[in-house]
Scaffold this motif. Structure first.
Motif, PDB file in Angstrom:
ATOM      1  N   GLU A   1       3.883   0.126   9.427  1.00  0.00           N
ATOM      2  CA  GLU A   1       4.511  -0.882  10.440  1.00  0.00           C
ATOM      3  C   GLU A   1       3.403  -1.592  11.259  1.00  0.00           C
ATOM      4  N   LYS A   2       3.613  -2.916  11.643  1.00  0.00           N
ATOM      5  CA  LYS A   2       2.696  -3.805  12.275  1.00  0.00           C
ATOM      6  C   LYS A   2       1.522  -3.550  11.415  1.00  0.00           C
ATOM      7  N   ASN A   3       0.383  -3.456  11.951  1.00  0.00           N
ATOM      8  CA  ASN A   3      -1.009  -3.239  11.454  1.00  0.00           C
ATOM      9  C   ASN A   3      -1.368  -1.915  10.817  1.00  0.00           C
ATOM     10  N   THR A   4      -0.576  -1.049  10.908  1.00  0.00           N
ATOM     11  CA  THR A   4      -0.865   0.464  10.663  1.00  0.00           C
ATOM     12  C   THR A   4      -0.027   0.999   9.442  1.00  0.00           C
ATOM     13  N   LEU A   5      -0.805   1.757   8.744  1.00  0.00           N
ATOM     14  CA  LEU A   5      -0.240   2.561   7.601  1.00  0.00           C
ATOM     15  C   LEU A   5      -0.110   3.531   8.263  1.00  0.00           C
ATOM     16  N   ASN A   6       1.088   4.396   7.646  1.00  0.00           N
ATOM     17  CA  ASN A   6       1.430   5.810   8.152  1.00  0.00           C
ATOM     18  C   ASN A   6       1.296   6.638   6.677  1.00  0.00           C
ATOM     19  N   GLY A   7       0.958   7.976   6.727  1.00  0.00           N
ATOM     20  CA  GLY A   7       0.919   8.733   5.650  1.00  0.00           C
ATOM     21  C   GLY A   7       0.495  10.115   5.724  1.00  0.00           C
ATOM     22  N   LYS A   8       0.310  10.957   4.689  1.00  0.00           N
ATOM     23  CA  LYS A   8       0.255  12.230   4.651  1.00  0.00           C
ATOM     24  C   LYS A   8      -1.381  12.653   4.227  1.00  0.00           C
ATOM     25  N   LEU A   9      -2.099  13.493   4.730  1.00  0.00           N
ATOM     26  CA  LEU A   9      -3.103  13.661   4.094  1.00  0.00           C
ATOM     27  C   LEU A   9      -3.011  14.852   2.653  1.00  0.00           C
ATOM     28  N   ILE A  10      -3.599  14.375   1.557  1.00  0.00           N
ATOM     29  CA  ILE A  10      -3.524  15.225   0.253  1.00  0.00           C
ATOM     30  C   ILE A  10      -4.539  16.176  -0.051  1.00  0.00           C
TER      31      ILE A  10
ATOM     32  N   LYS B   1     -14.898  12.656   8.929  1.00  0.00           N
ATOM     33  CA  LYS B   1     -14.743  13.080   7.531  1.00  0.00           C
ATOM     34  C   LYS B   1     -13.856  11.853   6.888  1.00  0.00           C
ATOM     35  N   ILE B   2     -14.106  11.605   5.412  1.00  0.00           N
ATOM     36  CA  ILE B   2     -13.206  10.689   4.790  1.00  0.00           C
ATOM     37  C   ILE B   2     -12.549  11.619   4.031  1.00  0.00           C
ATOM     38  N   SER B   3     -11.049  11.276   4.110  1.00  0.00           N
ATOM     39  CA  SER B   3     -10.201  12.025   3.524  1.00  0.00           C
ATOM     40  C   SER B   3      -9.215  11.122   2.603  1.00  0.00           C
ATOM     41  N   ALA B   4      -8.470  11.987   1.705  1.00  0.00           N
ATOM     42  CA  ALA B   4      -7.541  10.858   1.058  1.00  0.00           C
ATOM     43  C   ALA B   4      -6.155  11.018   1.455  1.00  0.00           C
ATOM     44  N   VAL B   5      -5.562   9.927   1.996  1.00  0.00           N
ATOM     45  CA  VAL B   5      -4.012  10.076   2.337  1.00  0.00           C
ATOM     46  C   VAL B   5      -2.914   9.151   1.437  1.00  0.00           C
ATOM     47  N   LEU B   6      -2.105  10.023   1.468  1.00  0.00           N
ATOM     48  CA  LEU B   6      -0.896   9.248   0.590  1.00  0.00           C
ATOM     49  C   LEU B   6      -0.192   8.420   1.470  1.00  0.00           C
ATOM     50  N   VAL B   7      -0.081   6.944   1.431  1.00  0.00           N
ATOM     51  CA  VAL B   7       0.575   6.096   2.299  1.00  0.00           C
ATOM     52  C   VAL B   7       2.292   6.266   2.156  1.00  0.00           C
ATOM     53  N   ASP B   8       3.258   6.507   3.137  1.00  0.00           N
ATOM     54  CA  ASP B   8       4.526   6.617   2.882  1.00  0.00           C
ATOM     55  C   ASP B   8       5.159   5.467   3.929  1.00  0.00           C
ATOM     56  N   GLY B   9       4.336   4.823   4.589  1.00  0.00           N
ATOM     57  CA  GLY B   9       5.236   3.799   5.424  1.00  0.00           C
ATOM     58  C   GLY B   9       3.980   2.741   5.980  1.00  0.00           C
TER      59      GLY B   9
ATOM     60  N   ARG C   1       0.862  -1.220  -0.138  1.00  0.00           N
ATOM     61  CA  ARG C   1       0.211  -0.014   0.193  1.00  0.00           C
ATOM     62  C   ARG C   1       0.975   1.427   0.056  1.00  0.00           C
ATOM     63  N   ILE C   2       1.905   1.039   0.219  1.00  0.00           N
ATOM     64  CA  ILE C   2       2.979   2.014   0.362  1.00  0.00           C
ATOM     65  C   ILE C   2       2.990   2.931  -1.138  1.00  0.00           C
ATOM     66  N   GLY C   3       2.789   4.340  -1.050  1.00  0.00           N
ATOM     67  CA  GLY C   3       2.693   4.983  -2.572  1.00  0.00           C
ATOM     68  C   GLY C   3       1.399   5.065  -3.004  1.00  0.00           C
ATOM     69  N   LYS C   4       0.427   4.481  -2.181  1.00  0.00           N
ATOM     70  CA  LYS C   4      -1.020   4.464  -2.629  1.00  0.00           C
ATOM     71  C   LYS C   4      -1.759   5.598  -2.016  1.00  0.00           C
ATOM     72  N   ILE C   5      -2.765   5.657  -2.562  1.00  0.00           N
ATOM     73  CA  ILE C   5      -4.049   6.723  -1.813  1.00  0.00           C
ATOM     74  C   ILE C   5      -5.034   6.030  -1.128  1.00  0.00           C
ATOM     75  N   GLU C   6      -5.072   6.162  -0.148  1.00  0.00           N
ATOM     76  CA  GLU C   6      -6.022   5.675   0.827  1.00  0.00           C
ATOM     77  C   GLU C   6      -7.375   6.503   1.385  1.00  0.00           C
ATOM     78  N   LYS C   7      -8.646   6.198   1.303  1.00  0.00           N
ATOM     79  CA  LYS C   7      -9.615   7.051   1.795  1.00  0.00           C
ATOM     80  C   LYS C   7      -9.713   6.570   3.019  1.00  0.00           C
ATOM     81  N   VAL C   8      -9.563   7.554   3.857  1.00  0.00           N
ATOM     82  CA  VAL C   8      -9.593   7.407   5.371  1.00  0.00           C
ATOM     83  C   VAL C   8     -10.703   7.817   6.169  1.00  0.00           C
TER      84      VAL C   8
END
Ligand code: SAH
Ligand code: SF4
Length: 403
Positions: free
Chosen positions: A394-403, A384-392, A351-358
């Motif tokens: 760990e364990k069961n969690t994706l890390n990312g930035k709001l775009i 609210k549902i927002s788009a997040v660009l995943v950049d990492g 999922r890294i590098g992909k956009i997730e609706k969160v």
């Protein structure tokens, strides 16, 4: 399912002016909602009830309600004789009528207080909507049909009313619930038709359902999944075993190849679909080879997550005792858990590098459509549902930035 039942029970109390507390000392009533799907769950319920003896001694006017599947299995007579301080036993089959138990203890309700819907278990934005009760399949290992009874489907009008009320109270995401949730059929309408109705409700941001059974997906559903982006890109689709021999003995109704073929069709409709599953290890007669078939399915199924359970006999029928010892059971479970962990890591990293609706629950935490936990540094808006660009990951969690 039990969480949903517990919420409904809490709501019956709220309508009488009660509120929910985590502090046992403050509680005027305690409801123990019991599970019996595995022996360990039943044992935990029993010891929980045992521990409430002290609470009851300190508060003799307090009311203790024991409800749910273990209550159904063990029965009022047994429970009340073993724990005479129980006030009411309400088995799983009567749980929709919990109000009757309240009436028996407190008398008829005065004018009902308008109780706002509040989630006790999921995020404040997520609400459960039960669409069926019981189960009419006959998986050999399973006690659910015996304690919850045969499948019965709630009419669409009632489901929609429940869904509307929960959305009006602030839910953004609904989770439709049932043991074979996609087998829902009522008054000529199919599960997919019901989904379409729910998807039309104003205020709905995302729709999930749990647990579907592989036998009940059809082309109408895959077409809907492909088109309807509000349908979560996640399915929890329990497979139980990767061995055809064991699947047959379990009476699951599908083979490994049929299950994988279904996954392929679902993923063709929704390429970013995340699939999680359940496995049972050590089913009677499971050989080393069978357990290797389960291990290899973890990778082949590309599961994002899997709950793995040691087989627990729920019947005295001959041939239903576990055929391997505890040490072997434990070893097979450990191997499976390691395979699942490794595979989840791979799936998450994809999922890294992909956009997730969160759907955000706090400013920094939310859940992706694929059901992954997602963290950002800041800026999420709860509800609210927002788009997040995943950049990492760990364990069961994706890390990312709001775009
Ligand atoms: N209706 C769902 C499952 C409900 S029970 C389905 O068929 O998919 C939830 C999970 O508990 C099952 O998927 C199974 O993995 C596990 N389970 C049920 N009975 C069990 C048993 N006797 N021993 C171990 N695990 C069991
Ligand atoms: Fe149990 Fe699920 Fe099988 Fe029904 S479909 S018998 S609830 S495992």
């Amino acid at each position: 399912m039990n969480e949903a039942d517990s919420e409904n029970i809490a709501a019956t109390f709220r309508r009488r002016g009660y509120s929910v507390t985590d502090d046992i000392k403050k509680a005027d009533a305690v409801v123990v909602n019991t599970c019996t799907v595995r022996q360990r769950a039943e044992d935990k319920a029993i010891s929980q009830i045992g521990r409430l003896r002290l609470w009851k001694e300190n508060k003799p006017e307090g009311k203790l309600f024991v409800v749910g599947c273990a209550a159904q299995k063990l029965g009022t007579k047994y429970l009340k004789s073993r724990f005479p301080f129980i006030n009411e036993v309400v088995g799983a089959r009567a749980i929709e009528h919990f109000e009757d138990a309240l009436e028996a203890q407190y008398g008829p309700a005065e004018a009902a207080i308008e109780a706002s819907h509040r989630n006790l278990f999921r995020s404040p934005q997520t609400a459960y909507v039960t669409i069926m009760r019981g189960c009419s399949l006959k998986c050999s290992y399973c006690i659910v049909p015996a304690v919850r009874g045969p499948a019965s489907f709630i009419p669409a009008t009632e489901i929609l009313e429940d869904a509307r009320a929960k959305l009006a109270a602030g839910a953004k995401e609904l989770v439709l619930l049932g043991q074979t949730v996609n087998s829902w059929r009522r008054d000529g309408a199919t599960f997919s038709e019901l989904l379409r109705e729910v998807l039309r409700l104003p205020g709905l941001g995302r729709l999930r359902f749990m647990s579907p059974h592989p036998l009940y997906f059809d082309e109408d559903f895959t077409a809907l999944l492909a088109r309807e982006k509000k349908l979560a890109r996640h399915l929890h689709l329990p497979v139980q075993s990767g061995s055809d021999r064991i699947l047959k003995a379990m009476r699951r109704g599908y083979s490994r190849a049929q299950y994988l073929d279904l996954l392929a069709r679902l993923r063709a409709a929704a390429p970013d679909l995340a699939v999680s599953t359940d496995f049972i290890v050590g089913y009677p007669g499971e050989t080393e080879a069978d357990s290797r078939d389960t291990l290899s399915l973890v990778k082949e199924g590309r599961f994002s997550l899997a709950y793995c359970f040691k087989y627990s006999p729920r019947t005295d029928k001959p041939g239903m005792k576990a055929s391997i010892g505890e040490a072997e059971m434990e070893a097979r479970l450990e191997k499976l858990l390691a395979a699942v962990r490794e595979n989840s890591r791979v799936v998450l990293n994809e999922r890294i590098g992909k956009i997730e609706k969160v759907l955000f629950e706090t400013e920094t935490y939310g859940r992706a459509s694929g059901n992954f936990a997602v963290r950002v540094k800041a800026g999420g808006i709860p509800g609210k549902i927002s788009a997040v660009l995943v950049d990492g990951a760990e364990k069961n969690t994706l890390n990312g930035k709001l775009i």
